[in-house]
Design an enzyme around this catalytic site. Structure first.
Site, PDB file in Angstrom:
ATOM      1  N   GLY A 253      -2.066  -4.444   8.380  1.00  0.00           N
ATOM      2  CA  GLY A 253      -3.221  -5.290   8.171  1.00  0.00           C
ATOM      3  C   GLY A 253      -3.508  -5.547   6.701  1.00  0.00           C
TER       4      GLY A 253
ATOM      5  N   ARG B  96      -5.411  -4.058   4.526  1.00  0.00           N
ATOM      6  CA  ARG B  96      -5.323  -2.889   3.652  1.00  0.00           C
ATOM      7  C   ARG B  96      -3.867  -2.562   3.348  1.00  0.00           C
ATOM      8  NH1 ARG B  96      -4.992   2.721   2.960  1.00  0.00           N
ATOM      9  NH2 ARG B  96      -6.572   3.517   1.523  1.00  0.00           N
ATOM     10  N   CYS B  97      -3.018  -2.623   4.364  1.00  0.00           N
ATOM     11  CA  CYS B  97      -1.592  -2.338   4.168  1.00  0.00           C
ATOM     12  C   CYS B  97      -0.961  -3.285   3.148  1.00  0.00           C
ATOM     13  CB  CYS B  97      -0.842  -2.458   5.483  1.00  0.00           C
ATOM     14  SG  CYS B  97      -1.256  -1.220   6.733  1.00  0.00           S
ATOM     15  N   MET B  98      -1.461  -4.519   3.100  1.00  0.00           N
ATOM     16  CA  MET B  98      -0.840  -5.545   2.258  1.00  0.00           C
ATOM     17  C   MET B  98      -1.372  -5.549   0.830  1.00  0.00           C
ATOM     18  SD  MET B  98      -0.385  -8.887   4.713  1.00  0.00           S
ATOM     19  CE  MET B  98      -2.149  -9.208   4.815  1.00  0.00           C
TER      20      MET B  98
ATOM     21  N   ARG C 155       0.817  -1.217   0.000  1.00  0.00           N
ATOM     22  CA  ARG C 155       0.000   0.000   0.000  1.00  0.00           C
ATOM     23  C   ARG C 155       0.849   1.264   0.000  1.00  0.00           C
ATOM     24  NH1 ARG C 155      -5.494   1.138  -0.722  1.00  0.00           N
ATOM     25  NH2 ARG C 155      -5.743  -1.032  -0.065  1.00  0.00           N
TER      26      ARG C 155
END
Length: 409
Positions: free
Chosen positions: A396, A398-400, A164
């Site tokens: 999390g 979203r970050c990935m 992200r």
């Protein structure tokens, strides 16, 4: 199924069609306790289990009709000729701080002997000094490995599975970031080559460039609607960067009409805006419980003369979102159901960092069971993925993930 090619991202919750991930690789095997702080890690994930968990994440997305592509594959596909490959090696060594002529010579030889896929993997994994010994025919090459005690000729990039952050897709374009730390700034070099050379993505408009002097990171960028972009003024994204990004996005003949710059605490626990809140439905958001009282936002818009105007608004997050997204009601879902203990524990493992794959449908870590129960009680459909090892990196779902194509909301 992808209906078109390129980039289309006008929402946090539009049906996700195509996403870029990075499967953790040998860069995690190059983490050492002595250098965790240098590499922005708190712990060392076990690679085999981290890969198993990441594969479950990718499979979960595929089962919901999402096309999954991988960062390494896109970089390899961007090496469209000998000159491009040589340019990547040169810039990679420059940005790794390799100035010594002999070290550079050894590293060039080490990388040149690999095929494209092996070379990209080696760049991501980092290069141990003892891996270069076979390339050296001089006694000094062996002594150099012993003198300073540092085991790497080139540092690993263990944060790469958080795709992200190095760049963000906004509308039909992309911002390629200057990261807050040198450790992560090297990651954006891969984005540069993708968006300059990959046949599918090289023509995307550029909202921000990694050559800027002020830091900007993707976790601070939320596409709230086709008209509203949110950016966090955070520990890792500076106000000068937001000025540049807002000017580019709002000046382009697209749909965005305003940028909301949220002023969030400059601490590790509030690292990015998406650790403060994420959008899970048209009128529902997960939130860090410590920002429920009041928050400051700067509303950035162009006036009739196409000049930037900014006004400050202070108030509850709920009211700010209702006003700018034209909603009658907003539901905020606090991490850990507001419990001081549960919230602290689940915020540590990114309980409010969800990935929406459609309106009211999200991917979450299974370990955040208290927050997950709150989501279900609010009518959100959840897909849980294992996360014992992935969560050690402090990011999390979203970050990935980096959306490349979403349907309009």
């Amino acid at each position: 199924m992808i209906l078109e090619t390129g980039i289309h991202n006008t929402s946090e919750i539009g049906r996700l069609r195509k996403v870029m991930l990075h499967r953790p690789g040998l860069e995690l095997e190059n983490l050492m306790p002595e250098y965790l702080e240098r590499l922005l890690f708190d712990d060392i994930p076990y690679l085999k289990d981290a890969q198993r968990e990441h594969d479950a994440f990718a499979d979960c997305l595929r089962q919901q009709g999402v096309e999954v592509v991988y960062l390494a594959d896109l970089v390899v596909q961007s090496l469209t000729g000998r000159e491009v490959r040589e340019d990547l090696i040169r810039q990679f060594l420059d940005e790794s701080g390799i100035t010594d002529h002999r070290s550079r010579e050894l590293l060039e030889d080490y990388l040149e002997r690999m095929d494209d896929r092996e070379m990209v993997a080696a760049m991501m994994a980092g290069v141990r000094k003892d891996q270069l010994r076979g390339s050296g025919g001089r006694l000094g090459d062996y002594l150099a490995n012993l003198e300073d005690g540092y085991p790497f000729a080139v540092d690993p990039m263990p944060n790469l599975y958080f795709t992200r952050d190095p760049f963000a897709t906004i509308g039909t374009g992309v911002s390629i970031h200057k990261m807050h730390t040198p450790t992560r700034n090297r990651e954006t070099l891969f984005g540069k080559f993708i968006f300059e050379h990959h046949p599918e993505y090289r023509n995307a408009p550029r909202w921000y460039d990694r050559g800027e002097t002020s830091s900007l990171e993707g976790g601070d960028i939320l596409v709230l609607s086709p008209e509203v972009l949110a950016v966090g003024i955070s520990q890792r994204t500076r106000e000068d960067s937001i000025d540049t990004l807002a000017e580019a996005v709002l000046s382009y003949d697209g749909t965005f009409r305003k940028v909301l710059a949220f002023n969030i605490p400059k601490t590790r626990s509030f690292m990015h805006l998406d650790t403060v809140f994420t959008m899970v439905d048209r009128d529902k958001f997960t939130v860090h419980p410590n920002i429920l009282s009041s928050i400051t936002v700067f509303v950035m818009e162009l006036d009739e003369n196409r000049k930037m105007k900014i006004r400050q608004e202070d108030g509850r997050l709920e009211d700010i979102l209702k006003e700018h997204l034209h909603l009658d009601k907003v539901t905020l879902i606090p991490c850990g159901q507001g419990s001081e203990i549960d919230a602290a524990r689940e915020q540590w493992s990114d309980g409010s960092n969800t990935l929406a794959i459609g309106p009211g449908e999200v991917v979450v870590y299974s370990r955040n069971h208290v927050t997950n129960r709150s989501l279900e009680e609010a009518g959100i459909r959840i897909h849980t993925i294992p996360s014992a090892e992935l969560s050690r990196g402090r990011g999390g779902p979203r970050c990935m993930s980096m959306p490349l194509w979403r349907d309009d909301p």
